[in-house]
Scaffold this active site. Structure first.
Site, PDB file in Angstrom:
ATOM      1  N   ASN A   9       0.966  -1.159   0.144  1.00 41.69           N
ATOM      2  CA  ASN A   9      -0.003   0.191  -0.139  1.00 41.69           C
ATOM      3  C   ASN A   9       1.009   1.291  -0.056  1.00 41.69           C
ATOM      4  OD1 ASN A   9      -1.738   2.018   0.338  1.00 41.69           O
ATOM      5  ND2 ASN A   9      -2.480   1.393   2.437  1.00 41.69           N
ATOM      6  N   LYS A  11       0.096   4.142  -0.160  1.00 37.49           N
ATOM      7  CA  LYS A  11      -0.404   5.339   0.367  1.00 37.49           C
ATOM      8  C   LYS A  11      -0.160   6.652  -0.499  1.00 37.49           C
ATOM      9  CE  LYS A  11      -0.038   3.267   4.858  1.00 37.49           C
ATOM     10  NZ  LYS A  11       0.343   3.559   6.254  1.00 37.49           N
ATOM     11  N   HIS A  95      -9.060   1.429   5.099  1.00 36.71           N
ATOM     12  CA  HIS A  95      -7.873   1.612   5.887  1.00 36.71           C
ATOM     13  C   HIS A  95      -8.047   2.617   7.045  1.00 36.71           C
ATOM     14  CE1 HIS A  95      -3.726   2.643   6.488  1.00 36.71           C
ATOM     15  NE2 HIS A  95      -3.631   1.455   6.087  1.00 36.71           N
ATOM     16  N   GLU A  97      -6.312   4.837   7.917  1.00 40.35           N
ATOM     17  CA  GLU A  97      -6.245   6.141   7.820  1.00 40.35           C
ATOM     18  C   GLU A  97      -7.398   7.065   7.209  1.00 40.35           C
ATOM     19  OE1 GLU A  97      -2.714   5.555   5.618  1.00 40.35           O
ATOM     20  OE2 GLU A  97      -1.618   4.870   7.368  1.00 40.35           O
ATOM     21  N   GLU A 167      -5.017  -4.827  10.573  1.00 34.56           N
ATOM     22  CA  GLU A 167      -4.004  -3.574  10.916  1.00 34.56           C
ATOM     23  C   GLU A 167      -4.272  -2.960  12.173  1.00 34.56           C
ATOM     24  OE1 GLU A 167      -2.242  -2.466   6.657  1.00 34.56           O
ATOM     25  OE2 GLU A 167      -3.555  -1.109   7.331  1.00 34.56           O
ATOM     26  N   GLY A 173       3.092   2.312  10.739  1.00 35.45           N
ATOM     27  CA  GLY A 173       4.128   3.548  10.687  1.00 35.45           C
ATOM     28  C   GLY A 173       4.697   3.856  11.874  1.00 35.45           C
ATOM     29  N   SER A 213       3.849  -2.303  10.258  1.00 36.93           N
ATOM     30  CA  SER A 213       5.317  -2.272  10.512  1.00 36.93           C
ATOM     31  C   SER A 213       5.855  -3.601   9.975  1.00 36.93           C
ATOM     32  CB  SER A 213       5.772  -1.873  11.776  1.00 36.93           C
ATOM     33  OG  SER A 213       5.363  -0.371  12.067  1.00 36.93           O
TER      34      SER A 213
HETATM   35  P1  13P Z   1       3.465   0.407   7.596  1.00 44.46           P
HETATM   36  O1  13P Z   1       3.783  -0.912   7.118  1.00 44.46           O
HETATM   37  O2  13P Z   1       4.020   1.685   7.077  1.00 44.46           O
HETATM   38  O3  13P Z   1       3.382   0.377   9.118  1.00 44.46           O
HETATM   39  O4  13P Z   1       2.058   0.581   7.033  1.00 44.46           O
HETATM   40  C1  13P Z   1       0.944  -0.327   7.156  1.00 44.46           C
HETATM   41  C2  13P Z   1      -0.477  -0.021   6.540  1.00 44.46           C
HETATM   42  O5  13P Z   1      -0.905   0.943   6.929  1.00 44.46           O
HETATM   43  C3  13P Z   1      -0.235  -0.784   5.325  1.00 44.46           C
HETATM   44  O6  13P Z   1      -2.062  -0.547   4.886  1.00 44.46           O
END
Ligand code: 13P
Length: 255
Positions: A9, A11, A95, A97, A167, A173, A213
């Site tokens: 992903n 983003k 997601h 976010e 997640e 992150g 992560s």
């Molecule tokens: P990270 O791997 O940067 O922690 O992000 C995970 C994520 O949100 C994947 O959709």
């Protein structure tokens, strides 16, 4: 057996040029891997170019969101038919976010999910608890609510086409990965939930990715867990080296 699926992903990262360069590199590095499913989810602006590079490769193409109407006066939105016209196969829905910054709810997740299914896109539906929810002992309640709301009105046959991604928001992150045991505990709970909502056969078939992560050095331990069937990778999917290592470290884990 459930085939492992590793999805990147991106983003809100990579311009058109950067995206093309990245997938060219990725394609060369993993050309002979068939054992795991591999997907990249670029931003909308790079989908058309990435599609051209990925033609006849072993890498699938995913989008990061979609709107539930097919067309109309919805400024700024992108629909399932538009994604299909670019040969997009997968779409991330809900997601954290999007839940956190764009008021996504289980009800809107459900609408997007139904549109994705109607148009033959493979949905990757994200669920997961925040740190406050985990610390308050509410992880399972939150996961159950998200499953019930997000998957409302979905048939067993449809459920089998859906990929779930667990997640934990506190692991995204932050560099703080859930331990394989913490992740497995929730993945097993999700599978039991699917068994209650659908049936045993459906629950056994659905792939549940872990996200938060994921890095080359924790991939193997996470993928070894019986109910973890892949990874949704953020930061480490932006560099070819680390994404390739995550893919390679996922091979041979379940055999
Ligand atoms: P990270 O791997 O940067 O922690 O992000 C995970 C994520 O949100 C994947 O959709």
């Amino acid at each position: 057996m459930r085939k492992i699926i590793i999805a990147g992903n991106w983003k809100m990262n990579k311009t058109q040029i950067e995206a093309i360069e990245f997938v060219n590199q990725l394609k060369r590095a993993i050309a002979d891997i068939q054992e795991v499913d591999i997907v990249v989810c670029p931003p909308f602006t790079a989908l058309a170019d990435v599609k051209d590079v990925l033609l006849e490769s072993n890498i699938g193409l995913g989008a990061q969101n979609l709107f539930w109407e097919d067309s109309g006066a919805y400024t700024g939105e992108v629909s399932a038919p538009m994604l299909k016209s670019l040969d997009v196969q997968y779409v991330i829905i809900g997601h954290s976010e999007r839940r956190q910054y764009f008021q996504e709810t289980d009800a809107t997740v459900n609408k997007r999910l139904k549109s994705a299914l109607k148009h033959g896109l493979i949905p990757i539906v994200c669920i997961g608890e925040t740190l406050a929810e985990r610390e308050a002992g509410k992880t399972f309640v939150v996961i159950k609510t998200q499953c019930l709301g997000g998957l409302q009105g979905i048939s067993s046959e449809e459920m089998k086409k859906i990929i779930l991604a667990y997640e934990p928001v506190w692991a995204i992150g932050t560099g703080k990965t859930a331990t394989p045991q913490q992740a497995q505990e929730v993945h097993a709970f999700i599978r039991r939930q699917l068994q209650e909502m659908f049936d045993e056969e459906t629950a056994a078939e659905v792939r549940i990715q872990y996200g938060g992560s994921v890095k080359p050095d924790n991939t193997n331990d996470l993928m070894s867990q019986p109910d973890i069937d892949g990874a949704l990778v953020g930061g480490a999917s932006l560099k070819a080296d680390s994404f390739v290592d995550i893919i390679k470290n996922s091979c041979g884990v379940k055999t």
